[in-house]
Design a protein around this motif. Structure first.
Motif, PDB file in Angstrom:
ATOM      1  N   CYS A   1     -92.708 -28.643  77.368  1.00  9.46           N
ATOM      2  CA  CYS A   1     -93.637 -28.425  76.253  1.00  9.46           C
ATOM      3  C   CYS A   1     -95.066 -28.794  76.685  1.00  9.46           C
ATOM      4  CB  CYS A   1     -93.226 -29.237  75.032  1.00  9.46           C
ATOM      5  SG  CYS A   1     -94.200 -28.851  73.541  1.00  9.46           S
TER       6      CYS A   1
ATOM      7  N   CYS B   1     -90.453 -29.772  71.829  1.00  8.77           N
ATOM      8  CA  CYS B   1     -91.762 -30.380  71.573  1.00  8.77           C
ATOM      9  C   CYS B   1     -91.646 -31.674  70.779  1.00  8.77           C
ATOM     10  CB  CYS B   1     -92.677 -29.373  70.885  1.00  8.77           C
ATOM     11  SG  CYS B   1     -93.224 -28.075  72.012  1.00  8.77           S
TER      12      CYS B   1
ATOM     13  N   SER C   1     -87.244 -24.547  70.510  1.00  3.25           N
ATOM     14  CA  SER C   1     -88.618 -24.838  70.901  1.00  3.25           C
ATOM     15  C   SER C   1     -89.147 -26.065  70.162  1.00  3.25           C
ATOM     16  CB  SER C   1     -89.501 -23.621  70.601  1.00  3.25           C
ATOM     17  OG  SER C   1     -90.854 -23.912  70.831  1.00  3.25           O
TER      18      SER C   1
ATOM     19  N   HIS D   1     -94.314 -22.267  72.036  1.00  4.05           N
ATOM     20  CA  HIS D   1     -93.385 -23.380  72.062  1.00  4.05           C
ATOM     21  C   HIS D   1     -93.859 -24.556  71.231  1.00  4.05           C
ATOM     22  CE1 HIS D   1     -95.961 -24.270  75.693  1.00  4.05           C
ATOM     23  NE2 HIS D   1     -96.057 -25.386  75.020  1.00  4.05           N
ATOM     24  N   SER D   2     -95.133 -24.579  70.852  1.00 10.48           N
ATOM     25  CA  SER D   2     -95.642 -25.701  70.059  1.00 10.48           C
ATOM     26  C   SER D   2     -95.558 -25.442  68.563  1.00 10.48           C
ATOM     27  CB  SER D   2     -97.098 -25.982  70.437  1.00 10.48           C
ATOM     28  OG  SER D   2     -97.209 -26.346  71.773  1.00 10.48           O
TER      29      SER D   2
END
Length: 370
Positions: free
Chosen positions: A135, A170, A166, A35-36
């Motif tokens: 996140c 973030c 995603s 997700h980062s």
């Protein structure tokens, strides 16, 4: 005009920077969760925007979405709505009975994604992919009593759509939007030990004024539960209430406002409710250019502090380079300056408590059936 040698040098330098940037990105993906890593792709135009409609389902719960009658809002819902705006896409948002139904719709490809609190093991069993809406910023959720299991679930981890979403999540964490949104939807706005008193007051007093609330709400096309929530915040539904500044009555109208709304006796509960409904309707019309649910938050703040005061805050927000017609920007300004201005603190408390009372009235069978 610059020489060819300088242009060539610049191209070589740019190529070198690009080469090392790509190497660093490749290395970073070995250590940073899925997700980062996708934030770098967040500005790409995904293929699904050829049809500018985002279809999302969610289970109705306090952290995801509150969806009753004329109202649809919540931490999760607002996050999805902001994402759709980020894509310049129309949002088709629906609630479903449970996580199993939501996951099934994702697996069948009938929705772009689902917002659920399903466990990771359950999601993986169905060969789907997900990421947390935080996140990794779980403190923003736990501090505001929001569910840390809240996630967005997609059919395929490789889809450009999944990567874009995603990255948006973030980015929201990095720019502070996530924390602001969680703060506004704080589930601790009304303390746990206060709810028994709230319930007792509403049970005893709401039946007395319910007919007036419903009649005035129908006249101005306002949800009567919201009107009752305003009345409870203003006076605990006590028609003889009076403040040190001279506002009085069940809806706590000033003398000037009461006169403008055609109220002759502010302590008469029926007149007060009618006058409060008319004034709130005027505030809703003032902000009719603002999409719901933000329109309601603006109208409530203006009802509390006056439209002129709120106009002044919007101007300050605009001078900061932010959209003055987005409630979260105004709310953030109020919250950040509340220590130096008691009216700002009062407005923040006013709007968030009315939201909590509204939810309580709409979801408590004992109150709905009185």
């Amino acid at each position: 005009m610059q020489s060819n040698s300088k242009s060539g040098s610049r191209r070589s330098l740019n190529s070198l920077v690009s080469f090392y940037s790509s190497k660093m990105l490749l290395i970073s993906t070995l250590f940073i969760p899925f997700h980062s890593i996708s934030a770098s792709k967040s500005n790409q135009q995904p293929h699904f925007l050829s049809n500018p409609k985002l279809t999302v389902v969610a289970v109705d719960n306090p952290s995801a979405v509150f969806s009753k009658d004329q109202f649809q809002y919540g931490f999760g819902y607002d996050l999805v709505k902001t994402y759709a705006q980020n894509l310049n896409a129309e949002l088709d948002f629906k609630t479903v009975p449970d996580n199993a139904t939501a996951l099934k719709l994702v697996a069948q490809g009938k929705v772009d994604f689902a917002m659920t609190t399903a466990k990771q093991t359950t999601i993986e069993e169905k060969q789907l992919t997900s990421f947390s809406v935080s996140c990794g910023n779980f403190n923003a959720l736990t501090h505001n009593s929001l569910d840390t299991d809240l996630n967005w679930v997609f059919k395929n981890a490789e889809d450009q759509q999944t990567s874009r979403a995603s990255g948006f999540i973030c980015d929201s964490k990095m720019n502070g939007r996530l924390n602001q949104l969680a703060s506004f939807y704080n589930r601790n706005t009304v303390k746990e030990n206060e709810w028994d008193r709230v319930q007792d007051n509403l049970t005893q007093r709401l039946p007395i004024y319910k007919a007036s609330f419903k009649q005035s709400a129908q006249r101005y096309d306002i949800d009567w539960h919201l009107l009752a929530a305003i009345g409870y915040q203003e006076s605990y539904l006590k028609p003889d209430s009076v403040s040190p500044t001279g506002v009085r009555g069940l809806m706590m109208l000033t003398s000037n406002t009461a006169q403008a709304m055609g109220v002759n006796n502010r302590t008469d509960p029926a007149q007060s409710i009618q006058g409060g409904a008319k004034y709130f309707d005027l505030m809703l019309k003032k902000y009719e250019h603002v999409p719901a649910p933000d329109r309601h938050w603006f109208a409530l703040a203006a009802y509390n502090m006056g439209p002129g005061a709120l106009d002044s805050i919007q101007n300050k927000v605009q001078r900061l380079g932010k959209n003055p017609n987005q409630w979260l920007n105004v709310y953030d300004y109020l919250r950040n300056h509340q220590s130096s201005n008691a009216r700002y603190k009062q407005a923040v408390t006013y709007v968030t408590r009315i939201r909590a009372y509204l939810e309580h009235i709409k979801t408590t069978p004992q109150l709905l059936n009185i």
